[in-house]
Design a protein around this motif. Structure first.
Motif, mmCIF file in Angstrom:
data_model
loop_
_atom_site.group_PDB
_atom_site.id
_atom_site.type_symbol
_atom_site.label_atom_id
_atom_site.label_comp_id
_atom_site.label_asym_id
_atom_site.label_seq_id
_atom_site.Cartn_x
_atom_site.Cartn_y
_atom_site.Cartn_z
ATOM 1 N N PHE A 37 0.904 -1.253 -0.042
ATOM 2 C CA PHE A 37 0.124 -0.096 -0.014
ATOM 3 C C PHE A 37 0.785 1.171 -0.005
ATOM 4 N N ILE A 38 0.651 2.182 -1.007
ATOM 5 C CA ILE A 38 1.334 3.313 -0.836
ATOM 6 C C ILE A 38 1.052 4.390 0.356
ATOM 7 N N ARG A 39 -0.200 4.063 0.689
ATOM 8 C CA ARG A 39 -0.374 4.721 2.041
ATOM 9 C C ARG A 39 -1.238 3.508 2.894
ATOM 10 N N GLN A 40 -0.771 3.519 4.173
ATOM 11 C CA GLN A 40 -1.297 2.417 4.962
ATOM 12 C C GLN A 40 -2.723 2.650 5.186
ATOM 13 N N PRO A 41 -3.581 1.722 5.109
ATOM 14 C CA PRO A 41 -5.038 1.577 5.239
ATOM 15 C C PRO A 41 -5.337 2.388 6.864
ATOM 16 N N SER A 42 -6.343 3.219 6.995
ATOM 17 C CA SER A 42 -6.675 3.814 8.176
ATOM 18 C C SER A 42 -7.807 3.208 8.745
ATOM 19 N N THR A 43 -7.890 3.649 10.060
ATOM 20 C CA THR A 43 -9.081 3.240 10.872
ATOM 21 C C THR A 43 -10.291 4.290 10.892
ATOM 22 N N ALA A 44 -9.922 5.321 10.095
ATOM 23 C CA ALA A 44 -10.668 6.498 9.796
ATOM 24 C C ALA A 44 -11.911 6.351 9.292
ATOM 25 N N HIS A 45 -12.147 5.181 8.350
ATOM 26 C CA HIS A 45 -13.550 5.023 7.705
ATOM 27 C C HIS A 45 -13.739 3.560 7.842
ATOM 28 N N PRO A 46 -15.191 3.602 7.863
ATOM 29 C CA PRO A 46 -16.028 2.204 8.307
ATOM 30 C C PRO A 46 -15.793 1.020 7.247
ATOM 31 N N SER A 47 -15.351 1.407 6.114
ATOM 32 C CA SER A 47 -15.070 0.461 5.075
ATOM 33 C C SER A 47 -14.084 0.827 4.173
ATOM 34 N N ARG A 48 -13.655 -0.035 3.282
ATOM 35 C CA ARG A 48 -12.441 0.389 2.514
ATOM 36 C C ARG A 48 -12.730 -0.475 1.034
ATOM 37 N N ILE A 49 -12.013 0.215 -0.133
ATOM 38 C CA ILE A 49 -12.139 -0.326 -1.292
ATOM 39 C C ILE A 49 -10.517 -0.407 -1.877
ATOM 40 N N PHE A 50 -10.308 -1.663 -1.996
ATOM 41 C CA PHE A 50 -8.817 -2.088 -2.428
ATOM 42 C C PHE A 50 -8.717 -2.031 -4.399
ATOM 43 N N CYS A 51 -7.852 -1.235 -4.715
ATOM 44 C CA CYS A 51 -7.777 -0.821 -6.149
ATOM 45 C C CYS A 51 -6.417 -1.599 -6.599
ATOM 46 N N LEU A 52 -7.052 -2.299 -7.782
ATOM 47 C CA LEU A 52 -5.545 -2.825 -8.391
ATOM 48 C C LEU A 52 -5.605 -2.568 -9.641
ATOM 49 N N PRO A 53 -4.303 -2.128 -10.079
ATOM 50 C CA PRO A 53 -4.036 -1.366 -11.420
ATOM 51 C C PRO A 53 -3.802 -2.553 -12.471
ATOM 52 N N PHE A 54 -3.809 -1.878 -13.868
ATOM 53 C CA PHE A 54 -3.527 -2.772 -15.194
ATOM 54 C C PHE A 54 -2.145 -3.273 -15.207
ATOM 55 N N LEU A 88 -14.661 7.390 -1.015
ATOM 56 C CA LEU A 88 -15.645 7.714 -1.762
ATOM 57 C C LEU A 88 -16.859 7.418 -0.525
ATOM 58 N N GLY A 89 -17.590 8.247 -0.288
ATOM 59 C CA GLY A 89 -18.608 8.133 0.779
ATOM 60 C C GLY A 89 -17.785 7.602 1.979
ATOM 61 N N ASP A 90 -18.293 6.551 2.767
ATOM 62 C CA ASP A 90 -17.646 6.299 3.922
ATOM 63 C C ASP A 90 -16.600 5.286 3.577
ATOM 64 N N ALA A 91 -16.283 5.007 2.420
ATOM 65 C CA ALA A 91 -15.308 3.860 1.893
ATOM 66 C C ALA A 91 -13.877 4.528 1.616
ATOM 67 N N GLU A 92 -13.018 4.036 2.351
ATOM 68 C CA GLU A 92 -11.245 4.342 2.168
ATOM 69 C C GLU A 92 -10.811 3.757 0.768
ATOM 70 N N ILE A 93 -10.218 4.710 0.059
ATOM 71 C CA ILE A 93 -9.700 4.283 -1.220
ATOM 72 C C ILE A 93 -8.224 3.832 -0.940
ATOM 73 N N CYS A 94 -8.123 2.399 -1.147
ATOM 74 C CA CYS A 94 -6.522 1.955 -0.997
ATOM 75 C C CYS A 94 -6.053 1.428 -2.272
ATOM 76 N N PRO A 95 -5.202 2.245 -3.031
ATOM 77 C CA PRO A 95 -4.471 1.648 -4.114
ATOM 78 C C PRO A 95 -3.506 0.547 -3.591
ATOM 79 N N VAL A 96 -3.544 -0.518 -4.532
ATOM 80 C CA VAL A 96 -2.537 -1.623 -4.144
ATOM 81 C C VAL A 96 -1.539 -1.405 -5.128
#
Length: 242
Positions: free
Chosen positions: A10-27, A42-50
């Motif tokens: 993770f380029i930034r470590q997932p936080s505990t600030a949001h109640p949900s997460r979306i893990f995003c995988l590139p091409f 996005l809304g209550d979901a943290e964006i977590c690029p992989v």
């Protein structure tokens, strides 16, 4: 506050600030910077690029070699973050290790995603039809240059060389990938088709209907790489699972 285990995935470590997460995988050929244009949430979901090994800030890390290895490594990285609802988003070839990671989470008895979003990528058993897998190295070099120029970058030769090196390793992994029979996932799948995508048609995405009891096909405006700009239509779609 972030998850206590620091991970290079993770380029930034997932936080505990949001109640949900979306893990995003590139091409293929890309890294987590493909999501630089996305918001932090996005809304209550943290964006977590992989970040896959062998590119960008992980350039010194050995390439994953196969999608199966990539999915295994991703599951290990995800394990400390499964304390809240999550979804996976994979664009193009990134959808395949995302799918394989969901299979492995279930096999290990770990929590699975609430939803798997797959964008611009045929189903696993159709993956070998990708036209780019038949391209020569000079043709792939031209693809890298065209992509960079399409993003408003005037690429230096060394930049093209670097991008080509990553792309060649990723395409070798794509060429090795084989899944002849569909595997049903417990989670819903949302299949995203980009209306102006010259790479894959809506019909070529139809195979995903065999991978879950709940499969939706959504057509959004834009071309193959427009996901990088996080257009409003995609943002709205990615909030539907919560």
């Amino acid at each position: 506050m972030t998850v206590s285990t620091v991970s290079p995935w993770f380029i930034r470590q997932p936080s505990t600030a949001h109640p949900s997460r979306i893990f995003c995988l590139p091409f293929s050929g890309a890294g987590a910077s493909a999501f630089n244009g996305w918001p932090a949430a996005l809304g209550d979901a943290e964006i977590c690029p992989v970040q896959f090994p062998g590119r960008e800030n992980r350039l010194a890390h050995p390439h994953y070699g196969t999608y199966e290895n990539l999915a295994d490594g991703l599951v290990e990285a995800l394990s400390p973050t499964l304390d809240r609802p999550f979804a996976l988003f994979g664009h193009c070839a990134g959808a395949l290790p995302a799918f394989e990671a969901v299979v492995r989470l279930a096999a290990r008895g770990l929590p699975g995603p609430e939803c798997l979003f797959v964008s611009g990528q045929p189903a696993p058993h159709d993956a070998s039809r990708d036209r780019m897998l038949a391209m020569s190295e000079p043709e792939l070099r031209q693809e890298v240059e065209t992509f960079l120029r399409g993003r408003g970058i005037d690429p230096r030769p060394d930049m093209i060389d670097m991008g080509l090196s990553v792309l060649l390793d990723d395409h070798a992994a794509a060429a090795r990938y084989r899944r002849s029979e569909p595997v049903r996932l417990a989670c819903p799948i949302v299949v995203v088709h980009w209306r102006d995508d010259p790479e894959v048609s809506l019909d070529e995405l139809a195979g995903w209907r065999h991978y879950s009891d709940s499969v939706q096909f959504r057509v959004v405006a834009g071309g193959h790489y427009d996901f990088m700009d996080a257009p409003d239509e995609l943002r709205d779609l990615l909030t539907t699972w919560r």
